[in-house]
Design a protein around this motif. Sequence first.
Motif, PDB file in Angstrom:
ATOM      1  N   VAL A 196       0.036  18.733  -1.679  1.00  0.00           N
ATOM      2  CA  VAL A 196      -0.323  17.316  -1.614  1.00  0.00           C
ATOM      3  C   VAL A 196      -1.833  17.089  -1.607  1.00  0.00           C
ATOM      4  O   VAL A 196      -2.320  16.133  -2.191  1.00  0.00           O
ATOM      5  CB  VAL A 196       0.315  16.668  -0.355  1.00  0.00           C
ATOM      6  N   GLY A 241       0.161  10.817   3.863  1.00  0.00           N
ATOM      7  CA  GLY A 241       1.072  11.362   2.867  1.00  0.00           C
ATOM      8  C   GLY A 241       1.635  12.724   3.273  1.00  0.00           C
ATOM      9  O   GLY A 241       2.815  13.000   3.062  1.00  0.00           O
ATOM     10  N   LEU A 301       5.587  10.573  -3.535  1.00  0.00           N
ATOM     11  CA  LEU A 301       4.298  10.308  -2.908  1.00  0.00           C
ATOM     12  C   LEU A 301       3.298   9.787  -3.944  1.00  0.00           C
ATOM     13  O   LEU A 301       2.504   8.891  -3.648  1.00  0.00           O
ATOM     14  CB  LEU A 301       3.783  11.610  -2.286  1.00  0.00           C
ATOM     15  N   SER A 302       3.337  10.341  -5.144  1.00  0.00           N
ATOM     16  CA  SER A 302       2.381   9.883  -6.156  1.00  0.00           C
ATOM     17  C   SER A 302       2.742   8.466  -6.606  1.00  0.00           C
ATOM     18  O   SER A 302       1.865   7.670  -6.913  1.00  0.00           O
ATOM     19  CB  SER A 302       2.334  10.862  -7.325  1.00  0.00           C
ATOM     20  N   THR A 306      -3.593  12.188   0.903  1.00  0.00           N
ATOM     21  CA  THR A 306      -3.927  11.455   2.127  1.00  0.00           C
ATOM     22  C   THR A 306      -3.234  12.154   3.296  1.00  0.00           C
ATOM     23  O   THR A 306      -2.217  12.824   3.104  1.00  0.00           O
ATOM     24  CB  THR A 306      -3.430   9.999   2.107  1.00  0.00           C
ATOM     25  N   ASN A 320       9.491  15.189  -3.772  1.00  0.00           N
ATOM     26  CA  ASN A 320       8.705  14.478  -2.767  1.00  0.00           C
ATOM     27  C   ASN A 320       7.264  14.271  -3.218  1.00  0.00           C
ATOM     28  O   ASN A 320       6.648  13.259  -2.899  1.00  0.00           O
ATOM     29  CB  ASN A 320       8.746  15.228  -1.426  1.00  0.00           C
ATOM     30  N   TYR A 321       6.760  15.208  -3.995  1.00  0.00           N
ATOM     31  CA  TYR A 321       5.422  15.060  -4.564  1.00  0.00           C
ATOM     32  C   TYR A 321       5.388  13.842  -5.486  1.00  0.00           C
ATOM     33  O   TYR A 321       4.461  13.039  -5.457  1.00  0.00           O
ATOM     34  CB  TYR A 321       5.059  16.325  -5.337  1.00  0.00           C
ATOM     35  N   MET A 358       4.192  11.957   6.176  1.00  0.00           N
ATOM     36  CA  MET A 358       5.312  11.056   5.878  1.00  0.00           C
ATOM     37  C   MET A 358       6.715  11.689   5.845  1.00  0.00           C
ATOM     38  O   MET A 358       7.596  11.207   6.551  1.00  0.00           O
ATOM     39  CB  MET A 358       5.031  10.387   4.536  1.00  0.00           C
ATOM     40  N   LEU A 406       0.193   7.834  -2.252  1.00  0.00           N
ATOM     41  CA  LEU A 406      -0.254   8.476  -1.011  1.00  0.00           C
ATOM     42  C   LEU A 406      -0.593   9.952  -1.199  1.00  0.00           C
ATOM     43  O   LEU A 406      -0.730  10.687  -0.226  1.00  0.00           O
ATOM     44  CB  LEU A 406       0.811   8.332   0.076  1.00  0.00           C
ATOM     45  N   LEU A 407      -0.731  10.389  -2.460  1.00  0.00           N
ATOM     46  CA  LEU A 407      -1.162  11.768  -2.687  1.00  0.00           C
ATOM     47  C   LEU A 407      -2.551  11.953  -2.105  1.00  0.00           C
ATOM     48  O   LEU A 407      -3.357  11.025  -2.118  1.00  0.00           O
ATOM     49  CB  LEU A 407      -1.201  12.073  -4.181  1.00  0.00           C
TER      50      LEU A 407
END
Lengths: 274, 291
Positions: free
Chosen positions: A214, A140, A129-130, A137, A125-126, A143, A134-135
């Motif tokens: 995150v 993020g 997101l990257s 945030t 998931n990391y 989400m 959206l890292l």
Amino acid sequence: MNADFRSHPVAALTTFAGWFLAVLWVSPLLYAVWTAFHPAAYGARFDLFMPLTLENFVRVWNAAPFARYFLNTFALVTVTLVCQFIVCTMAAYAFVCFPFRGSNVLFMLVLVQLMIMPEVLLVENYRTLSRIGLLDTIVGIAMPYLASAFGIFLFRQTFKSIPKELEEAARLEGANGLQVLVRVFVPIAKPTYIAYGLVTVSYHWNNFLWPLVVTNSVETRPITVGLQVFATIEQGVDWSLITAATLLSVAPLLVAFLLFQRQFVQSFMRAGIR
Amino acid sequence: MKASRNALYGGLLLLPAAVLLWTFTYQPIVTTFIDSLYSTPRGRRPAAFIGFDQYETMFADPVFWKAMLNNFIYAFATIPLSMAMALAMALLVNSKLRGQAAVRMAYFTPTILPMVAVANIWLFFYAPDYGLVDRVLQLFGLGGQNFLGQPDTALAALIVITIWKEAGFFMIFYLAALQQISPTLMEAASLEGASFWQTLRRVTIPLLMPTTLFISVNAVIGAFRLVDHIVVMTKGAPDNATTLLLFYIYQVGFGYWDTGYAAALTMVLLVILAVIALVQFGYVDKRIHYR
């Protein structure tokens, strides 16, 4: 009262056991409160008449951007709650009022998330997101939790218990699908929304590991991560500061809990039993 | 006609949830499996297909086995103990007790605190010389203990914290269930001359069975999912005595950035959770039918 105790030895024993356990249970918390409200110099001594002070709290407040952390947590919890309400209500409404071939299978697939919470998949998931940028945030952090299986499950159960006649009556008066949802279903399900809201607010207020991974800056860090950043620097140095910071960070939720104790307990019960 | 309309509306309403669930639950499960078959890309060297090499490394990794062992000890210690505690609390609060509301609040308060805060409070509570635990022990001449620093007490110290935090939460469910038990059953038991323990063993506990099952599933998931206190208190130290599986995944993934190996470890956690899910689904289905 003495006579009462003598005639009911069992009741007296229960009261004693209940209170003994209660005191034992709150002692870690009380010890932290005690330390936080006394000057660090008195930390190693027990004296009931030591001077009380708020200095530890003032120093903590000035040493780290706790106001900003609270704002971040508040934003995180609000975004999460609003989006969860919308996404889960829509999905639950679909499952109850617009069943189609395979929608039961879909519902079973939704339930998988009850077991495999997003933090279990944190490495992947990391990365996701990257990839979508959206890292670090607040959106993020929120989400992965927005389509909450627990919320969908809870709302679906409540919607199912609403009599069909109510929906048909609204239809006869010319209400469309959206109006039926907003005017009939949501108002009846209000207790469920409150219950789910309290559970989700305390979950996301307290969530730590995923936001830790995150976030990377003061502007996004929620209070749990902020507390940890502060405590790592101070650890073993000044306990009165760490306990003050800890109490400060739990204060809003703790006060809300003490004020609305009954609703909290009932909400957790309701959310668990369904 | 109606069927196609339903499919259209239903599909549209489900779309946001479906996209989110796919992105953050299903797709990562698939890519975790795929990643576990590849080496971790380093610098200019891209990921290469290596089959089940990551799993071979894993089975030869003593830290992995230590984490598994710790996690099972942790689960099998915290779950029964916190449930027994919860039942005792519920029975106490449900009986005629002076100051019932205050006592219930005392039991429940740890539940609403974040695990990070709980960990910091207990870090202090356990601290050698300063903490209350050590001060009480000093009275008996046993002071100077560093519970979190010694390999043989560190995991137990964490287990105590988890019980402290969870018992009040589980109490709520037992309390709700106890209040549903018909008083006539209790009267019948007392008319038959049953003692407190007999009533508990023959009437109360069997009637609480569904609640016990529900709580235990929750507790098992919690034991594999919540590692906040490890991050705050020990970071797996001393000598991996407190490393739990998810913490090890976090460490490998974000400490050593070995994403391929972290993927293989995650697969193990997913299998464990899937087994728990299968057990629960059998049980949830039954509940839905009875309703």
